[in-house]
Design an enzyme around this catalytic site. Structure first.
Site, PDB file in Angstrom:
ATOM      1  CE  LYS A  48      48.256  35.447  38.994  1.00  0.00           C
ATOM      2  NZ  LYS A  48      49.279  35.666  40.027  1.00  0.00           N
TER       3      LYS A  48
HETATM    4  C1  PLP Z   1      41.915  36.405  43.014  1.00  0.00           C
HETATM    5  C2  PLP Z   1      43.365  36.660  43.228  1.00  0.00           C
HETATM    6  N1  PLP Z   1      43.740  37.594  44.107  1.00  0.00           N
HETATM    7  C3  PLP Z   1      45.028  37.851  44.369  1.00  0.00           C
HETATM    8  C4  PLP Z   1      46.037  37.148  43.750  1.00  0.00           C
HETATM    9  C5  PLP Z   1      47.456  37.433  44.112  1.00  0.00           C
HETATM   10  O1  PLP Z   1      48.233  37.970  43.072  1.00  0.00           O
HETATM   11  P1  PLP Z   1      49.742  37.596  42.975  1.00  0.00           P
HETATM   12  O2  PLP Z   1      49.826  36.153  42.614  1.00  0.00           O
HETATM   13  O3  PLP Z   1      50.278  38.461  41.896  1.00  0.00           O
HETATM   14  O4  PLP Z   1      50.383  37.848  44.301  1.00  0.00           O
HETATM   15  C6  PLP Z   1      45.679  36.155  42.827  1.00  0.00           C
HETATM   16  C7  PLP Z   1      46.695  35.340  42.182  1.00  0.00           C
HETATM   17  O5  PLP Z   1      46.431  34.307  41.597  1.00  0.00           O
HETATM   18  C8  PLP Z   1      44.315  35.906  42.553  1.00  0.00           C
HETATM   19  O6  PLP Z   1      43.924  34.975  41.657  1.00  0.00           O
END
Ligand code: PLP
Length: 336
Positions: free
Chosen positions: A51
């Site tokens: 992120k």
């Molecule tokens: C630990 C974790 N996994 C997966 C995701 C999912 O990613 P995305 O928001 O790009 O779909 C996030 C998003 O905040 C996350 O913090």
């Protein structure tokens, strides 16, 4: 080692190190499923998560477009990781940050946010802008009612997808030398799967783009029927993934399938992965490992397939939820 330093200048910012994370072949999963599984290790980013990428893109765009004055406050609704990336980058660029997290956010993440100077507010849920008690509503309302604040709004900010389209997708393509048959990632805002999926599909439309959400999330229903469900199952919150609304940052046309997994399976997968490899993986990464195990027959991997699985963050962020308790149990059983 300096991984990325585009501009020549005296001061090197943390944000110069965002991206260009490694991909590593996972021998454990590859031999278990008799195929080729590679992990895109996003915990090598400075904020230890994928992120950092959208956080940097959203901040740079807001500054470029004059949405915030120097010294202002970046505001975000986050499961913790975007918040940390945002707070870290904002701070070094001379801005403040205010992060709204839901009560399911791990205590480690809240501490990390505070340590980098973010003001943190804990909300009831993260059910989207139409719920008064949600992180998103509170963040939007805070930014609207306080001067020189900018709500980055990762759920509806095009810079979220763009960050992954411009960086994560091309990195994967180059690192795998164009040889990839599947890309698998958890879906939260949808930024990762949409940006990477769009890029990889443009390179080769036959690459399978598969997503993962927790039980009770509605994104797989939306993919299949293009409508919201009339009845909602109990939502099992796994930090960062799953939604009870459709985020604008999810381009559903980039996704071929979405699988579901529960909390219990994800917790066991974290333990098994740790025992087999010695790595502490994050909660949503463990959910991906659990998904492989639970759905392995329908996934129908071939020996020649090349599968890239994106691990967004590191297990150290979830000691209290995934690892510490079990360690204590093990210690006790040793003593007995
Ligand atoms: C630990 C974790 N996994 C997966 C995701 C999912 O990613 P995305 O928001 O790009 O779909 C996030 C998003 O905040 C996350 O913090």
């Amino acid at each position: 080692m300096l991984r990325q330093n585009k501009k020549r200048r005296k001061d090197i910012l943390t944000s110069d190190f965002i991206g260009n994370t490694p991909i590593r072949r996972c021998d454990y999963l590859s031999s278990k499923y008799n195929t080729n599984i590679f992990i895109k290790e996003e915990f090598h980013n400075p904020g230890m998560s994928s992120k950092d990428r959208p956080a940097l893109f959203m901040i740079e765009e807001a500054i470029r477009k004059g949405k915030i004055e120097p010294g202002g406050t970046f505001v975000e609704a986050s499961s913790g990781n975007t918040g940390y990336g945002l707070a870290m980058i904002a701070r070094e660029m001379g801005y403040a940050s205010k992060i709204f997290v839901s009560k399911s956010c791990s205590s480690e993440k809240v501490e990390i946010l505070k340590s980098v100077g973010a003001a943190v507010e804990i909300c009831e849920n993260s059910n989207g802008l139409h719920d008064f008690y949600s992180t998103q509503f509170r963040a939007q309302s805070y930014a609207a009612n306080n001067s020189n604040c900018y709500f980055t709004n990762q759920y509806y900010n095009s810079s979220n997808i763009k960050a992954h389209y411009k960086t994560t997708g091309p990195e994967i393509w180059q690192q795998m030398k164009g040889e990839v048959t599947h890309f698998i990632a958890g879906i939260g805002t949808g930024g990762t799967i949409s940006g990477v999926g769009r890029f990889l599909k443009e390179k080769n439309k036959n690459i399978n783009i598969w997503g993962l959400e927790p039980t009770g999330s509605i994104l797989s229903h939306f993919l299949t029927y293009r409508t919201l469900p009339t009845e909602y199952e109990k939502f099992e919150p796994i930090e960062g993934i799953g939604r009870t609304f459709i985020p604008g940052s999810l381009d559903i046309n980039c996704v071929d399938k979405i699988f579901q997994i529960g909390i219990a399976d994800s917790k066991s997968a974290a333990q098994e992965y740790k025992n087999a490899t010695g790595f502490l993986i994050g909660f949503s990464s463990a959910a991906l490992v659990a998904m492989l195990e639970a759905h392995i027959n329908s996934l129908a991997f071939k020996q020649t397939d090349i599968i890239v699985v994106l691990f967004p963050d590191h297990g150290s962020r979830y000691m209290s939820k995934l690892y510490s308790k079990n360690e204590i149990v093990n210690e006790k059983s040793k003593v007995i």
